[in-house]
Scaffold this motif. Structure first.
Motif, PDB file in Angstrom:
ATOM      1  N   HIS A   1       0.820  -1.196   0.000  1.00 24.29           N
ATOM      2  CA  HIS A   1       0.000   0.000   0.000  1.00 24.29           C
ATOM      3  C   HIS A   1       0.862   1.257   0.000  1.00 24.29           C
ATOM      4  O   HIS A   1       0.531   2.240  -0.645  1.00 24.29           O
ATOM      5  CB  HIS A   1      -0.954   0.018   1.190  1.00 24.29           C
ATOM      6  N   CYS A   2       1.926   1.217   0.751  1.00 25.36           N
ATOM      7  CA  CYS A   2       2.779   2.388   0.863  1.00 25.36           C
ATOM      8  C   CYS A   2       3.434   2.706  -0.479  1.00 25.36           C
ATOM      9  O   CYS A   2       3.602   3.877  -0.822  1.00 25.36           O
ATOM     10  CB  CYS A   2       3.832   2.181   1.939  1.00 25.36           C
ATOM     11  N   LEU A   3       3.776   1.706  -1.244  1.00 25.15           N
ATOM     12  CA  LEU A   3       4.376   1.951  -2.554  1.00 25.15           C
ATOM     13  C   LEU A   3       3.371   2.579  -3.511  1.00 25.15           C
ATOM     14  O   LEU A   3       3.735   3.419  -4.337  1.00 25.15           O
ATOM     15  CB  LEU A   3       4.947   0.657  -3.130  1.00 25.15           C
ATOM     16  N   ALA A   4       2.091   2.213  -3.391  1.00 21.91           N
ATOM     17  CA  ALA A   4       1.054   2.835  -4.216  1.00 21.91           C
ATOM     18  C   ALA A   4       0.887   4.302  -3.825  1.00 21.91           C
ATOM     19  O   ALA A   4       0.739   5.168  -4.689  1.00 21.91           O
ATOM     20  CB  ALA A   4      -0.264   2.085  -4.061  1.00 21.91           C
ATOM     21  N   VAL A   5       0.924   4.583  -2.542  1.00 22.66           N
ATOM     22  CA  VAL A   5       0.836   5.963  -2.063  1.00 22.66           C
ATOM     23  C   VAL A   5       2.070   6.729  -2.520  1.00 22.66           C
ATOM     24  O   VAL A   5       1.987   7.892  -2.914  1.00 22.66           O
ATOM     25  CB  VAL A   5       0.684   6.002  -0.527  1.00 22.66           C
ATOM     26  N   ARG A   6       3.226   6.079  -2.535  1.00 20.29           N
ATOM     27  CA  ARG A   6       4.473   6.727  -2.946  1.00 20.29           C
ATOM     28  C   ARG A   6       4.428   7.165  -4.408  1.00 20.29           C
ATOM     29  O   ARG A   6       5.052   8.138  -4.792  1.00 20.29           O
ATOM     30  CB  ARG A   6       5.650   5.790  -2.723  1.00 20.29           C
ATOM     31  N   ALA A   7       3.659   6.464  -5.228  1.00 19.98           N
ATOM     32  CA  ALA A   7       3.547   6.857  -6.628  1.00 19.98           C
ATOM     33  C   ALA A   7       2.966   8.263  -6.767  1.00 19.98           C
ATOM     34  O   ALA A   7       3.274   8.971  -7.714  1.00 19.98           O
ATOM     35  CB  ALA A   7       2.677   5.853  -7.387  1.00 19.98           C
ATOM     36  N   VAL A   8       2.162   8.687  -5.807  1.00 20.06           N
ATOM     37  CA  VAL A   8       1.547  10.007  -5.824  1.00 20.06           C
ATOM     38  C   VAL A   8       2.287  10.976  -4.908  1.00 20.06           C
ATOM     39  O   VAL A   8       2.442  12.144  -5.229  1.00 20.06           O
ATOM     40  CB  VAL A   8       0.061   9.914  -5.393  1.00 20.06           C
ATOM     41  N   CYS A   9       2.744  10.483  -3.778  1.00 25.33           N
ATOM     42  CA  CYS A   9       3.368  11.337  -2.746  1.00 25.33           C
ATOM     43  C   CYS A   9       4.817  10.923  -2.491  1.00 25.33           C
ATOM     44  O   CYS A   9       5.205  10.642  -1.347  1.00 25.33           O
ATOM     45  CB  CYS A   9       2.566  11.253  -1.450  1.00 25.33           C
ATOM     46  N   ARG A  10       5.617  10.865  -3.524  1.00 25.55           N
ATOM     47  CA  ARG A  10       7.000  10.389  -3.404  1.00 25.55           C
ATOM     48  C   ARG A  10       7.796  11.200  -2.388  1.00 25.55           C
ATOM     49  O   ARG A  10       8.464  10.653  -1.522  1.00 25.55           O
ATOM     50  CB  ARG A  10       7.691  10.437  -4.749  1.00 25.55           C
ATOM     51  N   ARG A  11       7.746  12.516  -2.488  1.00 29.81           N
ATOM     52  CA  ARG A  11       8.526  13.380  -1.600  1.00 29.81           C
ATOM     53  C   ARG A  11       8.122  13.157  -0.131  1.00 29.81           C
ATOM     54  O   ARG A  11       8.965  13.049   0.744  1.00 29.81           O
ATOM     55  CB  ARG A  11       8.316  14.843  -1.999  1.00 29.81           C
ATOM     56  N   GLU A  12       6.822  13.053   0.108  1.00 26.64           N
ATOM     57  CA  GLU A  12       6.328  12.866   1.472  1.00 26.64           C
ATOM     58  C   GLU A  12       6.729  11.504   2.043  1.00 26.64           C
ATOM     59  O   GLU A  12       7.187  11.412   3.186  1.00 26.64           O
ATOM     60  CB  GLU A  12       4.804  13.017   1.505  1.00 26.64           C
ATOM     61  N   ILE A  13       6.569  10.456   1.240  1.00 25.84           N
ATOM     62  CA  ILE A  13       6.923   9.102   1.694  1.00 25.84           C
ATOM     63  C   ILE A  13       8.418   9.006   1.953  1.00 25.84           C
ATOM     64  O   ILE A  13       8.851   8.535   3.006  1.00 25.84           O
ATOM     65  CB  ILE A  13       6.491   8.038   0.659  1.00 25.84           C
ATOM     66  N   ASP A  14       9.213   9.475   1.003  1.00 29.49           N
ATOM     67  CA  ASP A  14      10.666   9.411   1.183  1.00 29.49           C
ATOM     68  C   ASP A  14      11.110  10.238   2.386  1.00 29.49           C
ATOM     69  O   ASP A  14      12.003   9.827   3.129  1.00 29.49           O
ATOM     70  CB  ASP A  14      11.380   9.885  -0.079  1.00 29.49           C
ATOM     71  N   GLY A  15      10.477  11.383   2.601  1.00 25.92           N
ATOM     72  CA  GLY A  15      10.810  12.208   3.755  1.00 25.92           C
ATOM     73  C   GLY A  15      10.475  11.522   5.071  1.00 25.92           C
ATOM     74  O   GLY A  15      11.284  11.520   6.009  1.00 25.92           O
ATOM     75  N   ASP A  16       9.300  10.917   5.144  1.00 29.19           N
ATOM     76  CA  ASP A  16       8.912  10.215   6.373  1.00 29.19           C
ATOM     77  C   ASP A  16       9.816   9.023   6.645  1.00 29.19           C
ATOM     78  O   ASP A  16      10.233   8.788   7.771  1.00 29.19           O
ATOM     79  CB  ASP A  16       7.457   9.743   6.287  1.00 29.19           C
ATOM     80  N   ARG A  17      10.122   8.271   5.587  1.00 25.61           N
ATOM     81  CA  ARG A  17      10.999   7.107   5.775  1.00 25.61           C
ATOM     82  C   ARG A  17      12.390   7.578   6.195  1.00 25.61           C
ATOM     83  O   ARG A  17      13.027   6.973   7.041  1.00 25.61           O
ATOM     84  CB  ARG A  17      11.066   6.275   4.493  1.00 25.61           C
ATOM     85  N   GLY A  18      12.869   8.661   5.596  1.00 28.69           N
ATOM     86  CA  GLY A  18      14.179   9.216   5.958  1.00 28.69           C
ATOM     87  C   GLY A  18      14.222   9.731   7.384  1.00 28.69           C
ATOM     88  O   GLY A  18      15.278   9.752   8.013  1.00 28.69           O
TER      89      GLY A  18
END
Length: 77
Positions: A1-18
Motif C-alpha cells: 500500500h505504501c508503494l502505491a501511495v508513494r507513486a503520488v506522494c513520493r517526496r512525502e513518503i521518502d521524507g517520512d521514511r528518511g
C-alpha cells in the motif's frame, strides 16, 4: 500500500521514511493525502464553479510544493 501511495506522494513518503517513521506510520500519515492529491492531479476538480461544489473530502492539508504540483497540472490541461 505504501508503494502505491508513494507513486503520488513520493517526496512525502521518502521524507517520512528518511525521518525514521515505520512503513505503517508513513502510510497512516500519507494515505488520505495521496487520495486527495491524485484526484486534484487527475483533474477531477478542474471545473468546479465554487468552493461549495467541492465534495466533502476534496481538501486535505498539503504543503506548498504539493499545491505547486497541482497548479502545474492545471496549467498543462
Amino acid at each position: 500500500h505504501c508503494l502505491a501511495v508513494r507513486a503520488v506522494c513520493r517526496r512525502e513518503i521518502d521524507g517520512d521514511r528518511g525521518n525514521g517513521y515505520s512503513w505503517k506510520i508513513t502510510l497512516l500519515r500519507n494515505y488520505w493525502k495521496s487520495k486527495v492529491k491524485q484526484e486534484w492531479l487527475s483533474g477531477k476538480y478542474s471545473n468546479i464553479p465554487s468552493q461549495f461544489s467541492l465534495p466533502e473530502k476534496s481538501m486535505y492539508p498539503m504543503d506548498v510544493d504539493t499545491w505547486g504540483e497541482i497548479l502545474e497540472a492545471e496549467l498543462e490541461r
